[in-house]
Design an enzyme around this catalytic site. Structure first.
Site, short mmCIF file in Angstrom:
data_model
loop_
_atom_site.label_atom_id
_atom_site.label_comp_id
_atom_site.label_asym_id
_atom_site.label_seq_id
_atom_site.Cartn_x
_atom_site.Cartn_y
_atom_site.Cartn_z
N ALA A 97 15.02 56.03 -5.56
CA ALA A 97 13.56 56.09 -5.53
C ALA A 97 12.95 57.49 -5.64
CB ALA A 97 13.05 55.44 -4.24
N ASP B 25 17.31 56.58 -1.37
CA ASP B 25 17.88 57.62 -2.23
C ASP B 25 18.94 58.32 -1.40
OD1 ASP B 25 16.69 58.93 -5.05
OD2 ASP B 25 18.01 60.27 -3.92
N LYS C 45 7.95 55.91 -9.32
CA LYS C 45 7.82 54.46 -9.55
C LYS C 45 7.50 53.74 -8.25
CE LYS C 45 10.62 55.01 -13.58
NZ LYS C 45 11.07 56.39 -13.23
N PRO D 221 11.84 61.25 -6.73
CA PRO D 221 10.77 61.67 -5.80
C PRO D 221 9.61 60.68 -5.63
CG PRO D 221 10.45 62.74 -7.90
CD PRO D 221 11.69 61.88 -8.05
N CYS E 21 16.40 57.06 -18.21
CA CYS E 21 15.71 57.98 -19.13
C CYS E 21 16.74 58.58 -20.07
CB CYS E 21 14.97 59.07 -18.34
SG CYS E 21 16.03 60.04 -17.28
N ASP F 255 23.52 55.70 0.35
CA ASP F 255 24.14 55.45 -0.94
C ASP F 255 23.80 54.02 -1.33
OD1 ASP F 255 25.83 54.81 -3.04
OD2 ASP F 255 27.50 56.00 -2.26
N TYR G 202 29.44 54.66 -13.08
CA TYR G 202 28.72 54.86 -11.80
C TYR G 202 27.57 53.85 -11.69
CZ TYR G 202 26.35 57.83 -8.21
OH TYR G 202 25.76 58.33 -7.07
N1 SAM Z 1 12.81 56.45 -9.45
C1 SAM Z 1 12.52 57.86 -9.29
C2 SAM Z 1 11.08 58.12 -9.72
O1 SAM Z 1 10.51 57.34 -10.47
O2 SAM Z 1 10.51 59.12 -9.26
C3 SAM Z 1 13.50 58.73 -10.06
C4 SAM Z 1 14.95 58.45 -9.70
S1 SAM Z 1 16.12 59.45 -10.53
C5 SAM Z 1 16.16 58.76 -12.14
C6 SAM Z 1 17.63 58.87 -9.85
C7 SAM Z 1 17.79 59.09 -8.36
O3 SAM Z 1 19.03 58.50 -7.95
C8 SAM Z 1 17.85 60.54 -7.90
O4 SAM Z 1 16.80 60.79 -7.02
C9 SAM Z 1 19.20 60.64 -7.17
O5 SAM Z 1 19.13 61.43 -5.99
C10 SAM Z 1 19.46 59.19 -6.82
N2 SAM Z 1 20.87 58.82 -6.57
C11 SAM Z 1 22.00 59.24 -7.22
N3 SAM Z 1 23.08 58.65 -6.70
C12 SAM Z 1 22.65 57.83 -5.71
C13 SAM Z 1 23.29 56.94 -4.81
N4 SAM Z 1 24.62 56.77 -4.82
N5 SAM Z 1 22.53 56.25 -3.93
C14 SAM Z 1 21.18 56.41 -3.90
N6 SAM Z 1 20.53 57.23 -4.72
C15 SAM Z 1 21.25 57.93 -5.63
#
Ligand code: SAM
Length: 383
Positions: free
Chosen positions: A207, A230, A212, A209, A324, A257, A301
Site C-alpha cells: 500500500a 506494507d 491507491k 506510500p 507499473c 510481509d 516474487y
Molecule cells: N500501492 C502503492 C501506491 O499506490 O502508492 C505503491 C506500492 S509499490 C508499487 C509496492 C510496495 O510493495 C512498496 O511500498 C514495497 O515496500 C511493498 N512491498 C515489497 N515487498 C513487500 C512484502 N513482502 N510485503 C508487503 N509489502 C511489500
C-alpha cells in the site's frame, strides 16, 4: 548518449522480441517525462472545479481529464533543447536522483552534486550533467565549486533551462492543505476498477506510500474499512503523513510481509495487489539497469503475493492486480498463474488502455501510445 544506450543490451533485445517494431518508440518514450502530468482531486476535501480555480490563482494551468472526474493534468514543457546540444559551459555533475529531478524542472541542491568544474563561482552559468554525461539542464551557480561538493544542504544551481518542465507542486498551499495527490492516470484507474463499496472489507497488500489506498478511501467517502499493509517502515511512515494530509480516516495500517496475509485469517471482499515490480514503465529513465533476469525473479516474487491473495479472498471476492512495468512475465504470465489458482478474469469498469498481449480482458498502458507511464491492470473474481 542516445536512448539506446540507456537500456542494457539484453533488455533491448527482450523489448524487441516482445514489442517488435514498436520497441524503439517505447524506449524513446520511456526516456522522457510524461506528456501530461496528472494529479487526483481529493474529493474528501474539495471538488475539481474549486481546485482548478485555486490552482489557477496559484499560477498554474490545470486541465480537466476527459476520463476521470477527479483527474486534473498539466502539460509538460519541452524538450527545451535538442539531444545533441553542447552549450560548452563549466559543468556540474549530479547524481542520478538529482539529475532526474533537474531533467524535469527541479532546482539542484548541494547533496545531489557529485563533481563541479573548479572554475565555477556563484553567478556563473553552468551546464548540469548526469553521471553518464547526459545534459539535463542549464542554470546559474548559487555556490562556488568547492561549496557545492562539500555542503550537505542549500541551493547549488538555480536551474533556468531544464530539458523538460513539469509543474512543482509540493510547495503550494493547496498541496499542504491536502486538496490533491500527484498520481499517474493509470494508477487512478486502478481504484475505480476495484469498485469499492462502503460495506466492503478491503485489503491493500502493498500500500505505501498510499496513493491507491487514499483513492479507494475517497471513493468510499471515508466509510467502511481498508486494511493497508506494507513491509517497509519508512514508506509506511510516509504513508501515515499522507493519509493525515489528505484527511483519510478509514484505513488501518499494518506493517507486515503481505505473503503471510493468510495467517491473519481474514476473508476479504476485495483485495488490491499493486505489486512490487521491476518498474520498467516509470518515466523518465535517464537509464535502466534491470535485465530479463530481474524480470524473472520479480515475477516469481509476485506469484507468492497472488497465492496469498487467493487464499485471503472470500468466495465471490474480487482481486485487482496492477504493476507499473512492461514485461510479459510480471503481467500476462502472472495472470495465467492466477487463472490456474481458481480466479476468473472480469471486465474493467474503465478501459482506456490497450488489451494485453495474448489476453484481451486486461488493460495495458503503453508510454508511446497512451502518453502515460507503462502500466498493467487485471481484475479477477474468485470462483
Ligand atoms: N500501492 C502503492 C501506491 O499506490 O502508492 C505503491 C506500492 S509499490 C508499487 C509496492 C510496495 O510493495 C512498496 O511500498 C514495497 O515496500 C511493498 N512491498 C515489497 N515487498 C513487500 C512484502 N513482502 N510485503 C508487503 N509489502 C511489500
Amino acid at each position: 548518449m542516445g536512448y539506446e544506450e540507456a537500456f542494457p543490451p539484453e533488455l533491448r533485445e527482450y523489448y524487441r522480441k516482445l514489442f517488435g517494431d514498436e520497441a524503439e518508440e517505447i524506449m524513446a518514450s520511456l526516456r522522457t517525462p510524461v506528456e501530461k502530468y496528472y494529479i487526483r482531486v481529493n474529493t474528501l476535501k474539495t471538488s475539481r472545479s474549486k481546485l482548478m480555480a485555486i490552482l489557477r490563482k496559484e499560477g498554474l494551468k490545470p486541465k480537466r481529464s476527459p476520463y476521470l472526474r477527479e483527474g486534473i493534468y498539466f502539460e509538460r514543457e519541452g524538450p527545451n533543447f535538442p539531444d545533441d546540444y553542447e552549450p560548452d559551459l563549466p559543468a556540474v555533475r549530479a547524481n542520478k536522483f538529482a539529475s532526474e529531478s533537474v531533467y524535469q524542472g527541479a532546482m539542484l541542491y548541494a547533496p545531489g552534486v557529485l563533481q563541479a568544474d573548479r572554475r565555477i563561482k556563484p553567478g556563473d552559468e553552468v551546464e548540469i550533467r548526469d553521471p553518464r554525461g547526459l545534459l539535463v539542464g542549464i542554470g546559474i551557480a548559487r555556490m562556488g565549486a568547492k561549496e557545492m561538493i562539500t555542503s550537505t544542504r542549500g541551493l547549488a544551481v538555480e536551474v533556468t533551462l531544464p530539458k523538460f518542465k513539469l509543474p512543482s507542486l509540493s510547495e503550494l498551499e493547496s498541496f499542504k492543505e491536502g486538496l490533491f495527490y500527484a498520481q499517474s492516470l493509470p494508477s487512478m484507474v486502478v481504484a475505480h476498477v476495484l469498485e469499492p463499496r462502503e460495506e466492503d472489507l478491503i485489503i491493500d497488500m502493498a500500500a505505501a506510500p498510499g496513493g491507491k489506498t487514499s483513492h479507494i478511501a475517497q471513493l468510499m467517502q471515508n466509510r467502511g474499512e481498508i486494511i493497508a499493509m506494507d513491509k517497509s517502515k519508512n514508506r509506511l511512515r510516509k504513508m501515515e503523513e499522507e493519509l493525515k494530509r489528505l484527511g483519510v480516516k478509514n484505513v488501518r495500517l499494518i506493517r507486515m510481509d503481505a505473503r503471510k496475509l493468510p495467517e491473519l485469517g481474514i476473508h476479504a471482499d476485495k483485495i488490491l495487489l499493486d505489486a512490487p515490480c521491476t518498474a520498467l514503465g516509470i518515466r523518465p529513465k535517464l537509464w535502466e539497469s534491470r535485465t530479463p533476469k530481474d524480470i524473472e525473479a520479480t515475477a516469481r516474487y509476485q506469484r507468492a503475493f497472488i497465492w496469498a491473495a487467493v487464499k485471503s479472498l472470500r468466495k465471490g471476492g474480487v482481486l485487482v492486480y496492477s504493476t507499473c512495468t512492461l514485461s510479459l512475465e510480471e503481467n500476462e504470465a502472472n495472470v495465467k498463474y492466477a487463472l490456474s489458482k481458481g480466479l476468473k478474469l472480469e471486465e474493467q469498469s474503465i478501459f482506456i488502455g490497450s488489451p494485453g498481449i495474448g489476453i484481451e480482458n486486461v488493460q495495458r498502458f503503453y508510454p508511446n501510445r497512451h502518453l502515460t507511464q507503462g502500466f498493467f491492470i487485471a481484475r479477477f473474481r474468485k470462483v
